[in-house]
Write an enzyme that holds these catalytic residues in place. Sequence first.
Site, PDB file in Angstrom:
ATOM      1  N   HIS A  10       0.827  -1.215   0.000  1.00  0.00           N
ATOM      2  CA  HIS A  10       0.000   0.000   0.000  1.00  0.00           C
ATOM      3  C   HIS A  10       0.861   1.264   0.000  1.00  0.00           C
ATOM      4  O   HIS A  10       0.447   2.315   0.509  1.00  0.00           O
ATOM      5  CB  HIS A  10      -0.963   0.017   1.201  1.00  0.00           C
ATOM      6  CG  HIS A  10      -1.765  -1.230   1.347  1.00  0.00           C
ATOM      7  ND1 HIS A  10      -2.883  -1.497   0.583  1.00  0.00           N
ATOM      8  CD2 HIS A  10      -1.587  -2.317   2.147  1.00  0.00           C
ATOM      9  CE1 HIS A  10      -3.378  -2.679   0.916  1.00  0.00           C
ATOM     10  NE2 HIS A  10      -2.606  -3.206   1.860  1.00  0.00           N
ATOM     11  N   SER A  63      13.515  17.772 -18.609  1.00  0.00           N
ATOM     12  CA  SER A  63      12.428  18.744 -18.715  1.00  0.00           C
ATOM     13  C   SER A  63      12.915  19.925 -19.538  1.00  0.00           C
ATOM     14  O   SER A  63      14.086  20.314 -19.464  1.00  0.00           O
ATOM     15  CB  SER A  63      12.004  19.222 -17.322  1.00  0.00           C
ATOM     16  OG  SER A  63      11.160  20.363 -17.407  1.00  0.00           O
ATOM     17  N   GLN A 110     -16.766 -20.426 -42.630  1.00  0.00           N
ATOM     18  CA  GLN A 110     -15.944 -19.699 -43.599  1.00  0.00           C
ATOM     19  C   GLN A 110     -14.658 -19.201 -42.962  1.00  0.00           C
ATOM     20  O   GLN A 110     -13.671 -18.928 -43.651  1.00  0.00           O
ATOM     21  CB  GLN A 110     -16.723 -18.517 -44.192  1.00  0.00           C
ATOM     22  CG  GLN A 110     -16.031 -17.881 -45.381  1.00  0.00           C
ATOM     23  CD  GLN A 110     -16.831 -16.758 -45.983  1.00  0.00           C
ATOM     24  OE1 GLN A 110     -16.571 -15.594 -45.695  1.00  0.00           O
ATOM     25  NE2 GLN A 110     -17.821 -17.102 -46.804  1.00  0.00           N
TER      26      GLN A 110
END
Length: 466
Positions: free
Chosen positions: A164, A290, A240
Amino acid sequence: MKQIILPRPSKTPFFSAIDPLDSRYYDPEVAKYLSEESRITYQAYTEAALAHTLAEFGVCSKTIAAQIETASQKVTANAVAEEEKTTRHDIKAVVNTIRAHLPNKAKPYVHFGATSYDIIATANALQTKNAINSIILPRLTLLMQTLIKLTEKYAETIQVGRTHGQHAVPITFGFAISEYVSRLGNSMVAIEALTQQLHGKFSGAVGAYNALSTFVKDPILFEKSLLKKLDLEPAEYSNQIVPPEAMIRLMDELTIVAGIMANLAHDMRHLQRSEIGEVRERFEKGQTGSSTMAHKRNPWNFENVVSMHKQVLAQSMNANLNIASEHQRDLTDSASSRFYAVAIGSVAAMTKRLDRIMSKLEVDEIAMERNLTLTTGAIAAEPLYLLLAKYGHAQAHEKSKALSHQAIAKGISLVESIEQDREAHTYWLEFNEQEQNIIIEPERYYTGKSSKKAKNIVKTWQKYLT
C-alpha cells in the site's frame, strides 16, 4: 516449397503515417513480420502452398505448381493495391496479381477450390505465429535474462518491502525483481503454448468442404496436407472462418504480459521518486528531463511502457468484441481484426524498451539503507507482535502497534519505545539474544527467505531459457 521470403522493410519511419507504430515507434524488425507488405506476402505464400497441394492430389501438374510458387514470390503490395482498385476485393487482387505472372495454362489453378478466408485465416495464423516466435518470444527471453542478472546481483541487497505504498518488512531487491522473472516467465510459457494453437483452414465457403469434394476424394486429407506445408494444423471446426477464440486467447495473454511489464515499470518509476531514490534510469549524455526544469531526470521510459500497455489492452478488448460472427460468416470483424498487429507490435516495443532500460538500471544501495531507517525500526512491529504473543501477552498485536506508532511519533527507535514502556520491557527481558536482534536490526535478521527464494526462481527460469 521454398521457405517464405518476407519483403525487406524500410529502415526509416514513415512520417506521413497515422499509427505511431509506423512513425515514432517504427521498428524494421517488427515491420518485417507485421507490415501490409508482409500480410500480402503470407497470402501469396498460402496460394503457393495450395498449388503444390493441388499437384500432390493430381489436380494440376508439379510444373504448374512450381510456376505458381515462382509467380507468388513476385507479388508486391503496390501491385495488389493497384489491382484492388478494380476488383474492390483484397484476395481477388492478390490472385490476379499472381496470375499476371503466369502462362495461360497455369492461371486457372491459382486459388482453385479456395474461398477468400481459406487464404486469409490461414495466412493470418502463419503470420502471427511467425511474429510471436521470431520477435515476441526472443525479446521476452532477453528481458528475462536481464532480470535474472539483476536478481542474482542484488539477491542479498536489503530493501524495505512496501505494501500500500507503506514500509512493510525487509526483503532484498533481488527478491523484488525475481517476482517479475517468475510472472513474465509464466506468461511467456502461456504465449508459446497459445501460439501453437493458432490453426488454419481450407474447408471452403461455409466450412463443409463443398468445393473440394467435387474434385478431391478426401478433402479433409487435402486440408491437412496443405496446412502441414505451412507448419499449421487445421481447426477442429471451421465455417468460412477459423473460430476466433484461439487468436483472442493469444491477444489476452499478450495483454497479460504487457500488464506485467507495466507493473514492473510502475514499481521502478515509483522507486525513482525524488523522496525515495532507490533506482534510476540511466541518464545519457545530452539527455533532457524537462524543457524548463533542468534538474529533472524523469523516468520517461518506464512511463512509456505503462502507456503502451493501454494500447495493448485496447486491442484485447477489440479482439473480444470480434468473438461473434453470425451464422457461417459476416464481416463485422473484417476491419477491426486488421488492428491485431498493433498489439503484437506494441508488446514488441515495450519488451525491447524495458530490457534496454533494466539492463542499464542504476541501483542506489545507500538510498535503500537510508530508507530502511525512516521508520526508526518500526518495521520490526510484526516480529515484535509475534514474540510478545509467544511469551504470553494477551493483546500482543495492539501492544506492538502502540509501541511502533509511539516510536515513529517521537522519532525514537522501536527498542527505545519498548524500554520506555514498563510492561513491554518486562517481556523484552524474556526474549533471547537472537529474538532481540530481530527487533534491533530487522534489516539484518528479519529478511525471511527472500534471498533464497530469489535464487531458486533464477535457477528455475535459467533452466527453462536454456
